[in-house]
Design a protein around this motif. Sequence first.
Motif, PDB file in Angstrom:
ATOM      1  N   GLY A  79       0.808  -1.211   0.000  1.00  0.00           N
ATOM      2  CA  GLY A  79       0.000   0.000   0.000  1.00  0.00           C
ATOM      3  C   GLY A  79       0.839   1.258   0.000  1.00  0.00           C
ATOM      4  O   GLY A  79       2.073   1.217   0.048  1.00  0.00           O
ATOM      5  N   THR A  80       0.151   2.382  -0.043  1.00  0.00           N
ATOM      6  CA  THR A  80       0.793   3.693  -0.080  1.00  0.00           C
ATOM      7  C   THR A  80       0.590   4.401   1.256  1.00  0.00           C
ATOM      8  O   THR A  80      -0.515   4.397   1.811  1.00  0.00           O
ATOM      9  CB  THR A  80       0.188   4.549  -1.210  1.00  0.00           C
ATOM     10  N   VAL A  81       1.649   5.019   1.756  1.00  0.00           N
ATOM     11  CA  VAL A  81       1.586   5.744   3.023  1.00  0.00           C
ATOM     12  C   VAL A  81       0.804   7.041   2.817  1.00  0.00           C
ATOM     13  O   VAL A  81       1.139   7.850   1.953  1.00  0.00           O
ATOM     14  CB  VAL A  81       2.997   6.047   3.555  1.00  0.00           C
ATOM     15  N   THR A  82      -0.242   7.218   3.631  1.00  0.00           N
ATOM     16  CA  THR A  82      -1.064   8.423   3.507  1.00  0.00           C
ATOM     17  C   THR A  82      -1.015   9.305   4.749  1.00  0.00           C
ATOM     18  O   THR A  82      -1.504  10.437   4.719  1.00  0.00           O
ATOM     19  CB  THR A  82      -2.537   8.041   3.242  1.00  0.00           C
ATOM     20  N   ALA A  83      -0.477   8.797   5.846  1.00  0.00           N
ATOM     21  CA  ALA A  83      -0.326   9.607   7.058  1.00  0.00           C
ATOM     22  C   ALA A  83       0.780   8.993   7.901  1.00  0.00           C
ATOM     23  O   ALA A  83       1.003   7.780   7.856  1.00  0.00           O
ATOM     24  CB  ALA A  83      -1.631   9.657   7.853  1.00  0.00           C
ATOM     25  N   PHE A  97       4.880   0.713  -0.065  1.00  0.00           N
ATOM     26  CA  PHE A  97       5.609  -0.233   0.774  1.00  0.00           C
ATOM     27  C   PHE A  97       4.809  -1.532   0.916  1.00  0.00           C
ATOM     28  O   PHE A  97       3.593  -1.555   0.710  1.00  0.00           O
ATOM     29  CB  PHE A  97       5.852   0.340   2.178  1.00  0.00           C
ATOM     30  N   ALA A  98       5.525  -2.581   1.303  1.00  0.00           N
ATOM     31  CA  ALA A  98       4.897  -3.828   1.733  1.00  0.00           C
ATOM     32  C   ALA A  98       5.075  -3.950   3.237  1.00  0.00           C
ATOM     33  O   ALA A  98       6.001  -3.386   3.818  1.00  0.00           O
ATOM     34  CB  ALA A  98       5.539  -5.014   1.027  1.00  0.00           C
ATOM     35  N   ASP A 116       8.206  -1.705  10.135  1.00  0.00           N
ATOM     36  CA  ASP A 116       7.849  -2.914   9.397  1.00  0.00           C
ATOM     37  C   ASP A 116       7.713  -2.681   7.896  1.00  0.00           C
ATOM     38  O   ASP A 116       7.456  -3.626   7.144  1.00  0.00           O
ATOM     39  CB  ASP A 116       6.538  -3.489   9.935  1.00  0.00           C
ATOM     40  N   LEU A 117       7.871  -1.448   7.447  1.00  0.00           N
ATOM     41  CA  LEU A 117       7.699  -1.139   6.035  1.00  0.00           C
ATOM     42  C   LEU A 117       8.894  -1.624   5.214  1.00  0.00           C
ATOM     43  O   LEU A 117      10.043  -1.448   5.605  1.00  0.00           O
ATOM     44  CB  LEU A 117       7.533   0.361   5.829  1.00  0.00           C
ATOM     45  N   MET A 118       8.591  -2.220   4.062  1.00  0.00           N
ATOM     46  CA  MET A 118       9.624  -2.676   3.128  1.00  0.00           C
ATOM     47  C   MET A 118       9.342  -2.053   1.765  1.00  0.00           C
ATOM     48  O   MET A 118       8.232  -2.194   1.238  1.00  0.00           O
ATOM     49  CB  MET A 118       9.606  -4.207   3.034  1.00  0.00           C
TER      50      MET A 118
END
Length: 352
Positions: A79-83, A97-98, A116-118
């Motif tokens: 997904g995409t980081v939105t906040a 990121f995954a 935890d973001l990859m």
Amino acid sequence: MNSTASESVTADVTEVVLPGKVEPAGLEFRTRDLPAPAKDRVVLRMEATGVSFAEQQMRRGKYYDQPPFPFVPGYDVVGTVTAVGPAVDTALLGRRFAAVTKTGAWASHLVVDAADLMPVPDTVDAAAAETVVVNGITAWQMLHRLAKVPAGGTIVVLGANGGVGSTLVQLARHAGITVIGTASTRHHATVRDLGATPVDYRDPDMYDRIRALAPDGVDAVFDHVGGDAVEQSWQLLRKGGTLVSYGTAATKDEEGSSQLPVLKLFARLSAWNSLPNGKHAHFYNFWAGRRRCRTSWQRRLAEDLDQVLRLVADGSLTPQIAARLPLADAAAALELAESRTVSGKVVIVPGA
């Protein structure tokens, strides 16, 4: 939706809820406000999640350490980081990121730890990347970190048409390893296309068929089935070979404790490891080492996913996407994954 952590609410989130031991049609939906992420956390807008064997076990109450009902399933996500939370670099906003969540990913938005973001390259399709998050890391670690099969070796992959199995076959072939893969006859053409020699898993003489193909034994067997037949997998190994067990699919419909089949398997593998025959038996646990040192565990995941995504990007590895279904059709996605009629992984996407 706002992209700062100063707001009290960052999104209206739609989630799929597993309320108890139900059939796929018993999944429920809820909509709620998603609070702003805490200090070290971020909000991801889901672009792709998927149906793994874990969810199939969880709905039966059979996953080894699943949370109490009700909960939101979903083992991994892209997904995409939105906040972002106050302690998180705002440079992450808008990037893809995954993350491995174990639960919670069957949602339009979710909150995860920034650690935890990859990273996922923009050049890789979100659904393709999702297909090789847990599946790709699992296959890579079993092949290269655990079994350490050399080029020129021969392995057996049970369930070679599945999410992990199809990825494992391709990684092995890329490494110069010969693969014998079990699958139903309807999937033999797919298994051949992946580069493996197929054997019908419904054939009562399956293990004899495999022995005929590898009369001197094999370097490794990757077995997600467990149960009593795991002994047959052990017998396929040559001296110095490795059995990697990573599931107990054979017992998924049995009533009783979800932990007992795993504990029995542990005991059996431990006993075999004590034998003086030079063979090795391991149970692969994706989460091993997390409690001991979460930082090093996270680093290994990121390193191994990066290796897999590089192979996806250059065309060496083709993610096997069985179907893409919208979040609103999560029940149908789960039912399809359990039907044993598809090759690869069923992926859930946001919707139209």
